[in-house]
Design a protein around this motif. Structure first.
Motif, PDB file in Angstrom:
ATOM      1  N   THR A 246     -22.454 -53.025 -29.224  1.00  0.00           N
ATOM      2  CA  THR A 246     -21.500 -53.702 -30.104  1.00  0.00           C
ATOM      3  C   THR A 246     -20.069 -53.621 -29.574  1.00  0.00           C
ATOM      4  OG1 THR A 246     -20.971 -51.773 -31.487  1.00  0.00           O
ATOM      5  CG2 THR A 246     -22.944 -53.040 -32.057  1.00  0.00           C
ATOM      6  N   GLY A 247     -19.260 -54.610 -29.932  1.00  0.00           N
ATOM      7  CA  GLY A 247     -17.822 -54.512 -29.703  1.00  0.00           C
ATOM      8  C   GLY A 247     -17.171 -53.586 -30.715  1.00  0.00           C
ATOM      9  N   ALA A 248     -17.767 -53.440 -31.875  1.00  0.00           N
ATOM     10  CA  ALA A 248     -17.288 -52.502 -32.889  1.00  0.00           C
ATOM     11  C   ALA A 248     -17.628 -51.088 -32.440  1.00  0.00           C
ATOM     12  CB  ALA A 248     -17.966 -52.802 -34.232  1.00  0.00           C
ATOM     13  N   ALA A 249     -16.702 -50.139 -32.625  1.00  0.00           N
ATOM     14  CA  ALA A 249     -15.466 -50.285 -33.351  1.00  0.00           C
ATOM     15  C   ALA A 249     -14.258 -50.193 -32.406  1.00  0.00           C
ATOM     16  CB  ALA A 249     -15.366 -49.209 -34.425  1.00  0.00           C
ATOM     17  N   HIS A 250     -14.386 -50.861 -31.234  1.00  0.00           N
ATOM     18  CA  HIS A 250     -13.265 -50.963 -30.295  1.00  0.00           C
ATOM     19  C   HIS A 250     -12.228 -51.917 -30.871  1.00  0.00           C
ATOM     20  CE1 HIS A 250     -11.029 -51.662 -26.594  1.00  0.00           C
ATOM     21  NE2 HIS A 250     -11.774 -50.777 -25.956  1.00  0.00           N
ATOM     22  N   ALA A 251     -10.960 -51.630 -30.603  1.00  0.00           N
ATOM     23  CA  ALA A 251      -9.917 -52.574 -30.988  1.00  0.00           C
ATOM     24  C   ALA A 251     -10.128 -53.894 -30.247  1.00  0.00           C
ATOM     25  CB  ALA A 251      -8.543 -51.991 -30.670  1.00  0.00           C
ATOM     26  N   PRO A 252      -9.705 -55.019 -30.833  1.00  0.00           N
ATOM     27  CA  PRO A 252      -9.023 -55.138 -32.119  1.00  0.00           C
ATOM     28  C   PRO A 252      -9.964 -54.901 -33.305  1.00  0.00           C
ATOM     29  CG  PRO A 252      -9.435 -57.323 -31.216  1.00  0.00           C
ATOM     30  CD  PRO A 252      -9.840 -56.337 -30.159  1.00  0.00           C
ATOM     31  N   SER A 369      -0.996 -50.086 -34.415  1.00  0.00           N
ATOM     32  CA  SER A 369      -0.244 -51.295 -34.084  1.00  0.00           C
ATOM     33  C   SER A 369      -0.914 -52.522 -34.661  1.00  0.00           C
ATOM     34  CB  SER A 369      -0.118 -51.464 -32.571  1.00  0.00           C
ATOM     35  OG  SER A 369       0.649 -52.618 -32.264  1.00  0.00           O
ATOM     36  N   PHE A 370      -0.080 -53.471 -35.106  1.00  0.00           N
ATOM     37  CA  PHE A 370      -0.584 -54.764 -35.558  1.00  0.00           C
ATOM     38  C   PHE A 370      -1.202 -55.525 -34.389  1.00  0.00           C
ATOM     39  CE2 PHE A 370       3.210 -56.077 -33.528  1.00  0.00           C
ATOM     40  CZ  PHE A 370       3.076 -57.441 -33.244  1.00  0.00           C
ATOM     41  N   ASN A 371      -0.799 -55.177 -33.162  1.00  0.00           N
ATOM     42  CA  ASN A 371      -1.328 -55.794 -31.949  1.00  0.00           C
ATOM     43  C   ASN A 371      -1.549 -54.684 -30.933  1.00  0.00           C
ATOM     44  OD1 ASN A 371      -1.953 -57.209 -29.646  1.00  0.00           O
ATOM     45  ND2 ASN A 371      -0.059 -58.384 -29.565  1.00  0.00           N
ATOM     46  N   GLU A 372      -2.809 -54.360 -30.668  1.00  0.00           N
ATOM     47  CA  GLU A 372      -3.122 -53.254 -29.767  1.00  0.00           C
ATOM     48  C   GLU A 372      -2.521 -53.424 -28.384  1.00  0.00           C
ATOM     49  OE1 GLU A 372      -6.781 -53.109 -27.931  1.00  0.00           O
ATOM     50  OE2 GLU A 372      -7.285 -55.212 -28.249  1.00  0.00           O
ATOM     51  N   LEU A 373      -2.233 -54.670 -27.977  1.00  0.00           N
ATOM     52  CA  LEU A 373      -1.703 -54.911 -26.633  1.00  0.00           C
ATOM     53  C   LEU A 373      -0.273 -54.418 -26.472  1.00  0.00           C
ATOM     54  CD1 LEU A 373      -3.129 -56.226 -24.164  1.00  0.00           C
ATOM     55  CD2 LEU A 373      -4.317 -56.544 -26.322  1.00  0.00           C
ATOM     56  N   THR A 374       0.423 -54.092 -27.558  1.00  0.00           N
ATOM     57  CA  THR A 374       1.760 -53.524 -27.392  1.00  0.00           C
ATOM     58  C   THR A 374       1.666 -52.188 -26.686  1.00  0.00           C
ATOM     59  OG1 THR A 374       1.648 -52.573 -29.636  1.00  0.00           O
ATOM     60  CG2 THR A 374       2.719 -54.715 -29.392  1.00  0.00           C
ATOM     61  N   MET A 375       0.715 -51.339 -27.099  1.00  0.00           N
ATOM     62  CA  MET A 375       0.531 -50.066 -26.417  1.00  0.00           C
ATOM     63  C   MET A 375       0.115 -50.297 -24.971  1.00  0.00           C
ATOM     64  SD  MET A 375      -2.484 -48.316 -25.447  1.00  0.00           S
ATOM     65  CE  MET A 375      -2.557 -46.830 -24.465  1.00  0.00           C
ATOM     66  N   GLN A 376      -0.818 -51.222 -24.776  1.00  0.00           N
ATOM     67  CA  GLN A 376      -1.363 -51.413 -23.452  1.00  0.00           C
ATOM     68  C   GLN A 376      -0.360 -52.063 -22.503  1.00  0.00           C
ATOM     69  OE1 GLN A 376      -5.059 -53.443 -24.219  1.00  0.00           O
ATOM     70  NE2 GLN A 376      -5.824 -51.791 -25.493  1.00  0.00           N
ATOM     71  N   ASN A 377       0.708 -52.597 -23.044  1.00  0.00           N
ATOM     72  CA  ASN A 377       1.800 -53.114 -22.218  1.00  0.00           C
ATOM     73  C   ASN A 377       2.964 -52.140 -22.125  1.00  0.00           C
ATOM     74  OD1 ASN A 377       1.681 -56.157 -21.217  1.00  0.00           O
ATOM     75  ND2 ASN A 377       0.447 -55.990 -23.083  1.00  0.00           N
TER      76      ASN A 377
END
Length: 804
Positions: A246-252, A369-377
């Motif tokens: 499953t993709g759950a429970a990975h973000a997003p 984060s409302f957008n997990e990519l903020t951390m990843q950036n």
């Protein structure tokens, strides 16, 4: 009765593929007098009575999340399987996505098969190449070559991200690992509402829903059931192997509100109380020993009582969404098992459920984060900024919907890993490596509902499957000698609860976090880096020439007396610690773990030749170019040009679009006027409009971005042109440092999935109504050499482990 010489002979299943049978009939000039031999038409058959196998992998969840292991997230399917089977409370994984998956499927240590890190961070060393050696065929390949039908559904994450398009090579896709059929996503994560789906060897794109409410976990279960029905429609007897990941429970963390709302108010007491309550339930259920100690909260995480009411409300909602997301995954797994039951095959199906490929993920930072990519950036956001951006994107009620791509705060992950320390990436502590596993196999289990506490590891699964289905390890596959599997079958535990454990030694390593297990003892060394921190200030301590593992302290634990690693015995037993340290470094060399920190090679400028490609050309039928294959436009100047034909009555639609509203860009025409939208991860959005409508006929439009300097997140100027005439100029104060998205695609002539710009959302995918002859993206060349290496090292010092 035939004599022994004429009885059917069992083939040598250790040398694969099994040779074609020899013709034993007679072939005359004509059929007259010829003797048929139907044996040459038969497919390879598995051993008589071989069962089906369902291998389940749930993503990014902790030991103390499901009710089965003392959590509060309802997992009735897992509970049901445990009641009919066995729970394992000392099952270990590798503390990171790709490594665990590679180890589990091959039965060999993750570095041994090239997956010391995630597939996105391939490095030029054997333990980190993200390239499965042909000498280490996975269990899926062995089952396939022994007559099983094989299929994988859901998350893959074992293909380098620059090889996930039509050019392949598909030998690094699921088909190359022995799966007849694949349906899912190749990367490390997917949007639950707009995934880019790959089927078999083709990227088919974002699915369409007849009712407008597409949801990936539901579709994955449906596709799995459909495949089982198809197999049985053709062959009622052939056993199958299903890898259900499953993709759950990975973000997003995304789930329809009817699931997350079930948990309204259940996390209002916070992560500290959750951990205490889960710890008490685990003891009450007998999941953990009665003398287990609860390890303390790391200093990097705030106490719940220190938070403001607004933050408590935001953080509680984050966990409600995560819980609903995971309960839905359990429900969908239940649908698959119900379908197997309805077909009368449940008791002929071995079910192995691994509830987490690592401990729960702390990559949401302290705020979520409302957008997990903020951390990843590498874009830090304060508590207040998270509150404000949450409101801007629909409010707390929208958390988990398609308006956001969220991740919860790291302290929730820590709570989900009760009673252990830390979590994902931290391979030196059980919080990163120990997850719940349930096995159902009535054929051998002596005490349904029982608990097993023998040390087991994900490399044990492949040899266990082989033992159950009565197949040997392969000595040779496709003419290539095979390395022995390093795992130990745990089938010996099925009928003997107190059996002496057979997996006595195991090393652990992820990103410099080191662990060594030996007959109950565990030595560990944690790199002085919290899992979400790869800032230049932190990473400089670990760069080549500076990093020295001997500088950092080791700890020592004796797990038979200390289940949670609460008591460090290094000072009492220095000689035993020295023995384990020496053992680790010996085993590390044997398994290609060295050079240490090769998983961070990208950050230190160890990169392939930059090459001299400066132009990327696309035609109107090109869609779903995955993130690892788009042009490298981050942190540098570039030009997008499109050769168009505009009808006499004007045109509308997308020319080129990458990703979506929470990170991406779109060059499009609206009201016959060229527009450009650039989303800096939803934190800030830039919108540009040409000063006049497009001319009719043949026209070349261009968007020219001129970077201030070649660094991640560079400011710059965007200009729009009709042919050579400037029609708009816009200043951009910042750009995306590393990556727009971890899953969404780039499209020509349309914007598949969630739109980049909400102004055309109601017309999605907003196809272009004129003619696109071609679109080109041009990037100025950067000569290879010392200057370029320094430039790219500066860029990559800012990188973080996206999609892990």
């Amino acid at each position: 009765m035939p004599d022994a010489e004429h009885l059917p002979q069992e083939p040598d299943r250790s040398v694969l593929p099994i040779p074609d049978p020899a013709f034993t009939g007679t072939s005359n000039l004509t059929l007259e007098g010829s003797v048929p031999d139907w044996g040459i038409t038969a497919a390879v058959q598995p051993p008589p009575g071989a069962p089906n196998v369902l291998l389940v992998m749930i993503d990014d969840t902790g030991f103390a999340n499901p009710t089965t292991f003392g959590g509060v997230i309802n997992t009735p399917t897992l509970d049901r399987l445990a009641a009919d089977g066995l729970k394992y409370n000392r099952f270990q994984v590798c503390a990171l996505c790709s490594p665990t998956r590679a180890a589990m499927l091959t039965g060999r240590n993750h570095h041994r098969v090239g997956f010391g890190s995630i597939s996105e961070f391939a490095a030029p060393f054997p333990g980190y190449s993200a390239n499965l050696p042909q000498s280490c065929a996975p269990v899926s390949k062995l089952l396939q070559l022994n007559g099983y039908s094989t299929a994988a559904f859901g998350k893959w994450h074992l293909t380098p991200n620059d090889q996930q398009g039509a050019a392949g090579p598909v030998t690094r896709w699921p088909s190359g690992w022995g799966f007849d059929h694949f349906w899912g996503f190749l990367g490390g994560e997917a949007g639950q509402f707009d995934p880019v789906i790959t089927q078999d060897n083709t990227v088919i794109g974002v699915p369409e829903s007849t009712d407008g409410h597409y949801y990936l976990p539901d579709d994955q279960a449906s596709k799995t059931i459909e495949w089982i029905h198809q197999v049985r429609a053709v062959n009622p007897d052939r056993p199958y192997f299903i890898y259900y990941s499953t993709g759950a429970a990975h973000a997003p963390h995304q789930v329809p509100p009817e699931w997350s709302d079930r948990y309204a108010g259940k996390f209002d007491e916070g992560w500290d109380r959750y951990r205490e309550n889960a710890f008490a339930r685990q003891k009450e259920l007998g999941i953990i020993p009665a003398d287990t100690e609860l390890t303390p909260r790391p200093d990097a995480m705030p106490a719940w009582d220190s938070l403001t009411p607004d933050l408590k409300r935001l953080y509680a909602r984050q966990m409600e969404v995560f819980a609903g997301f995971q309960e839905n995954a359990d429900w969908n797994l239940g649908r698959v098992i119900d379908a197997i039951t309805e077909m009368g095959e449940l008791d002929n199906t071995v079910i192995i459920c691994v509830w987490g490929d690592n401990g729960a993920s702390m990559e949401g930072t302290t705020t979520g984060s409302f957008n997990e990519l903020t951390m990843q950036n590498g874009i830090p956001l304060t508590d207040q900024e998270q509150l404000e951006l949450t409101e801007e994107h629909g409010g707390i009620e929208a958390w988990g919907t398609d308006r956001m791509e969220p991740h919860y705060a790291c302290a929730w992950a820590w709570a989900g890993n009760t009673p252990f320390r830390w979590g994902k990436q931290v391979a030196c502590y059980l919080g990163g490596t120990q997850v719940g596993m349930v096995v159902r196999w009535p054929g051998l289990i002596s005490d349904p509902g029982g608990l097993r506490s023998q040390f087991t590891h994900c490399i044990d699964i492949a040899p266990t499957i082989l033992e159950i289905v009565r197949l040997p390890e392969a000595k040779s596959v496709n003419g290539i000698a095979q390395e022995r599997m390093q795992g130990t079958s745990f089938a010996y535990t099925f009928g003997t609860p107190g059996a002496i454990e057979r997996h006595n030694q195991q090393y652990f390593e992820i990103y410099g976090n080191l662990g060594m297990y030996d007959r109950g003892w565990w030595a560990s060394q944690m790199l002085p880096r919290i899992p979400w921190d790869v800032t230049p200030e932190t990473m400089n301590e670990f760069r080549p020439g500076v990093y020295d593992p001997s500088k950092y302290p080791w700890e020592l634990y004796y797990l038979p007396d200390d289940y949670s690693q609460a008591r460090n015995l290094a000072a009492q037993y220095p000689d035993r610690l020295d023995e384990l340290k020496a053992l680790f470094f010996r085993v590390a060399r044997e398994n290609y773990v060295t050079p240490l920190l090769a998983g961070f090679a990208t950050f230190f400028g160890i990169l392939p030749s930059l090459g001299n490609r400066t132009k990327y050309t696309y035609y109107q039928d090109v869609q779903n170019i995955l993130p690892g294959s788009i042009p490298p436009i981050y942190g540098r100047s570039y030009t997008i040009s499109a050769d168009l034909e505009i009808p006499g009555d004007g045109a509308d639609g997308v020319i080129i679009a990458e990703a979506a509203e929470l990170g991406g860009f779109s060059l499009f025409v609206q009201d016959n006027t060229l527009k450009y939208t650039y989303s800096m991860l939803g934190v800030r959005t830039y919108r540009q409009r040409a000063s006049r409508p497009l001319p009719t006929g043949r026209v070349t439009v261009r968007m020219v971005f001129t970077a201030d300097e070649n660094i991640p997140g560079t400011p710059g100027t965007a200009e729009l042109f009709y042919d050579h005439q400037l029609v708009s100029r816009m200043r951009m104060d910042n750009t995306v440092p590393v990556v727009f998205t971890a899953y969404a695609g780039m499209d020509i002539g349309r914007d598949n999935g969630l739109p980049v710009d909400q102004s055309y959302a109601c017309q999605s995918p907003f196809p272009f109504t004129g003619v696109i002859r071609k679109v080109e993206i041009e990037i100025p060349p950067i000569p290879d050499g010392p200057v370029a290496r320094r430039l790219y090292q500066r860029r990559n010092e800012h990188l973080v482990g996206w999609a892990i």
